[in-house]
Design an enzyme around this catalytic site. Structure first.
Site, short mmCIF file in Angstrom:
data_model
loop_
_atom_site.label_atom_id
_atom_site.label_comp_id
_atom_site.label_asym_id
_atom_site.label_seq_id
_atom_site.Cartn_x
_atom_site.Cartn_y
_atom_site.Cartn_z
N GLN A 1 6.92 78.51 26.17
CA GLN A 1 6.05 77.40 25.76
C GLN A 1 6.45 76.95 24.37
OE1 GLN A 1 2.56 79.85 26.72
NE2 GLN A 1 1.70 78.12 27.84
N ASP B 1 -6.56 71.55 24.98
CA ASP B 1 -6.24 72.97 24.87
C ASP B 1 -5.56 73.31 23.54
OD1 ASP B 1 -5.94 75.66 26.22
OD2 ASP B 1 -3.84 75.21 25.82
N ASP C 1 1.70 80.36 33.00
CA ASP C 1 0.60 80.67 32.09
C ASP C 1 -0.71 80.07 32.59
OD1 ASP C 1 -0.71 81.77 29.86
OD2 ASP C 1 -0.42 79.94 28.67
N HIS D 1 -12.17 81.86 32.21
CA HIS D 1 -10.89 82.35 32.73
C HIS D 1 -10.18 83.25 31.74
CE1 HIS D 1 -9.57 79.19 30.04
NE2 HIS D 1 -8.33 79.64 30.14
N ASP D 2 -10.58 83.19 30.47
CA ASP D 2 -9.87 83.91 29.42
C ASP D 2 -10.47 85.29 29.18
OD1 ASP D 2 -7.56 83.50 27.94
OD2 ASP D 2 -8.33 81.67 27.04
N HIS E 1 1.60 72.32 23.29
CA HIS E 1 2.94 72.76 23.67
C HIS E 1 3.31 72.24 25.07
CE1 HIS E 1 -0.04 76.03 24.54
NE2 HIS E 1 0.43 75.82 25.76
N ARG F 1 -10.60 68.38 28.38
CA ARG F 1 -10.56 69.60 27.59
C ARG F 1 -9.20 69.68 26.91
NH1 ARG F 1 -8.33 74.60 28.29
NH2 ARG F 1 -9.48 76.46 27.63
N ARG G 1 -5.69 89.49 32.80
CA ARG G 1 -6.77 88.52 32.91
C ARG G 1 -6.91 88.01 34.35
NH1 ARG G 1 -5.05 84.48 28.18
NH2 ARG G 1 -3.07 84.85 29.27
N GLU H 1 -11.00 73.08 22.72
CA GLU H 1 -10.76 74.48 23.08
C GLU H 1 -10.20 75.14 21.82
OE1 GLU H 1 -8.99 78.11 24.09
OE2 GLU H 1 -7.68 76.41 23.65
#
Length: 653
Positions: A252, A284, A141, A395-396, A184, A282, A520, A326
């Site tokens: 996950q 997440d 991921d 990146h998303d 996670h 950061r 992506r 995030e």
């Protein structure tokens, strides 16, 4: 605040710490612990006060903070003290960031180290290196399915390489941002492995159930994050013989923060990376930290309490380290991740301004700023000791997370308007130059998000294919004007690797079966160093973009009005194609910059009288910082070129 119960408990905890802790000089640690302990104790009690092991968990927490402080290098402790004195240091206009994948930018950490000059040439001094921790090769991921929080994937290098990079960045006056995935773990993590083996202690690290009764109650209100590739929020684990919560992907496993041991483990992980030299961490998927039946399991009150605890604990051991939230959530929710009911940030000092990003893309598609102006007016206010991370691409994927009420006030019907935006950027709308793909399309609702590189989404790819010079010029101007907003808006601008040289979509990812189903990766391509060399060739697309952004970044750093100290004023104008706002120097209010952005592909008029109301163009002439040209009023109006951005200041300054 002095409080007897907390004070008494702290004395007991200090008495029970490992004896070797007392062998170290901990003056600053004890001072910070005393200052923060009332808040730490109060939050911990609110979350876990009913547990029989409450005090035992508190001892573990304080011991973790002390041991990580002992480990903290002298140079990092010195930085902590300096940042405590200059606590608004990160609000300066001098910071300009870039996010990149280490392996896709430069193979590995040593290669990244060797290619720092490119970043410095552009003016980047805040570097977000995307996740590099150990992940299963087939279920990564993008680095967010962590198998070992304390180990770097060998493809990138070693922990020593991370420390070396952090050291080099500090010498170059650059900041390092690293990720901590707090929601996670990979299903191959040691905790998950032990849970599979039947260890009840580690099964309690996750949300694990014998049958579907409780999961079905959760599912009634929980949305699906990836409805096509990972439908539902629970996965049956055959080896364990139980259902486990898996909000993002089946591999996950969501952590159970109802167990305080999980929080203590994660705080230890956070401080571990702070001690490797990260200036900013950061965090997440923070919106998902607390799960509550009968809710969406996002943005719960307890998630904010957990973040406050993480921040208070970091303030004790590594107070110079900042947190990024995030949290890609509704506009009404995002500012809560700075901290509710507070003046200064007490959760995360920095938050992604996802709403601004989405609004900018709306303006690109509609060729006007109607929804952008409306949405910005309703952006929640940030706290004093906090700032936005403003970005055009990351990146998303791109989600259309603006409010329905704002869409209506801008004159659109929400559902058809979102459908238009999606169709525009995915090539379904006739005449659109964009080359994107729908991501996470929900067959039940038709909702989707958008993948694609910045250059391809604004039409550069299609224009270069046809050799249409006018279309190429329009795409370059659009790239520049989008960056002009994030560089001047207020906050830390974050560029995405490759955008400064016009990187297009890449279909290389289709050849990799581990990521082929995730489009992506079309905008997560390998950095083309041959293309980058063209930034020095006059007249090339790369040179036109890179040189313009380089100049704007330099100008931003020189313009004190762009520091983020609540010094932005939006100017109401009659022309819906324009975004107009001013920034002022907090130390010298007369030193202002007027920002005007024209999103339309035709020149636009702006009445000078409307600007004079705000004190601009009193002498009919202002200077554009970006070009150095004088901008004059003609026939009592300004003429704004198509797809243009102006940073105007009084001509004599």
């Amino acid at each position: 605040m002095y409080e007897q119960v907390s004070h008494a408990l702290l004395n007991e905890i200090l008495h029970e710490l490992k004896p070797e802790i007392g062998n170290h000089s901990l003056r600053h640690f004890y001072t910070r612990l005393g200052a923060n302990f009332y808040a730490i104790h109060s939050l911990f009690k609110l979350l876990y006060g009913e547990r029989a092991d409450f005090k035992e968990q508190m001892v573990d927490l304080v011991e973790t903070l002390a041991l990580r402080y002992i480990e903290r290098a002298p140079v990092l402790r010195k930085s902590d003290l300096a940042r405590e004195r200059d606590y608004n240091w990160f609000l300066s206009q001098k910071w300009v960031g870039m996010a990149l994948y280490c392996d896709r930018y430069a193979d590995n950490l040593k290669g990244l180290h060797d290619n720092l000059p490119y970043l410095q040439e552009l003016g980047i001094n805040l570097l977000h290196v995307m996740p590099m921790l150990d992940c299963p090769p087939d279920h990564r991921d993008g680095g967010y399915a962590v198998r070992d929080f304390y180990r770097i994937d060998t493809r990138f290098g070693t922990l020593e390489d991370v420390v070396a990079l952090a050291t080099t960045l500090k010498r170059r006056d650059m900041l390092l941002v690293l990720d901590v995935v707090v929601n996670h773990t990979s299903d191959e993590h040691e905790w998950a492995r032990r849970a599979r083996q039947g260890d009840k202690r580690y099964q309690d690290y996750y949300y694990v159930f014998d049958d579907r009764d409780i999961p079905d109650i959760y599912e009634q209100t929980m949305p699906e994050i990836f409805p096509v590739t990972a439908p539902g929020n629970f996965t049956w684990d055959t080896e364990m013989g139980k259902w486990v919560m898996t909000v993002f992907n089946t591999y996950q496993w969501d952590l159970n923060y109802r167990n305080p041991a999980v929080l203590v483990e994660m705080i230890d992980i956070i401080l571990f990376w702070a001690n490797r030299g990260a200036d900013i961490l950061r965090l997440d998927a923070v919106a998902f930290l607390w799960k509550q039946m009968g809710s969406t399991c996002q943005n719960e009150r307890e998630a904010h309490l957990l973040l406050q605890l993480m921040k208070d604990c970091c303030q004790v051991t590594a107070p110079g380290v900042l947190f990024i939230a995030e949290a890609i959530v509704a506009p009404s929710e995002i500012s809560k991740y700075f901290g509710e009911d507070a003046i200064n940030a007490k959760e995360c000092e920095i938050a992604y301004n996802a709403t601004l990003m989405a609004l900018l893309w709306d303006a690109v598609a509609t060729k006007n700023a109607a929804l952008l102006n409306q949405g910005i007016k309703n952006l929640p206010a940030k706290l004093e000791w906090a700032t936005w991370l403003n970005y055009v691409r990351c990146h998303d994927d791109i989600g259309l997370g603006f409010a329905d009420s704002d869409i209506r006030l801008a004159g659109y019907d929400p559902a058809p308007h979102r459908r238009f935006i999606l169709d525009y950027f995915t090539g379904r709308f006739s005449g659109s130059p964009a080359r994107g793909l729908p991501f996470g399309e929900n067959p039940k609702t038709g909702d989707a998000r958008i993948s694609g590189s910045l250059a391809s989404l604004v039409g550069l790819e299609s224009a270069m294919e046809t050799g249409d010079e006018a279309a190429i010029d329009a795409a370059i101007k659009t790239i520049v004007l989008l960056h002009s907003v994030i560089l001047s808006f207020g906050g830390i601008p974050l560029l995405y690797y490759g955008d400064a040289i016009g990187t297009l979509n890449s279909l290389e990812y289709l050849a990799d079966p581990t990521v082929a189903a995730d489009n992506r990766w079309m905008h997560r391509s390998y950095f083309d160093w041959n293309k980058a060399k063209k930034r020095h060739e006059t007249g090339t697309v790369e040179q036109r973009i890179f040189s313009t952004l380089k100049k704007m970044i330099a100008l931003r750093k020189e313009t004190t009005a762009f520091a983020d100290v609540d010094n932005r004023q939006f100017l109401a104008m009659d022309n819906p194609n324009l975004l107009v706002f001013s920034r002022s120097d907090s130390q010298q209010s007369r030193n202002r910059v007027l920002v005007i952005v024209n999103f339309n592909n035709e020149p636009q008029l702006l009445a000078a009288e409307a600007l004079r109301t705000y004190g601009f163009f009193q002498t009919k002439v202002m200077k554009d910082l970006c070009t150095g040209a004088c901008v004059e009023v003609e026939n009592d109006a300004l003429v704004l070129p198509a797809l243009s951005c102006l940073w105007l200041t009084d001509q004599d300054r």
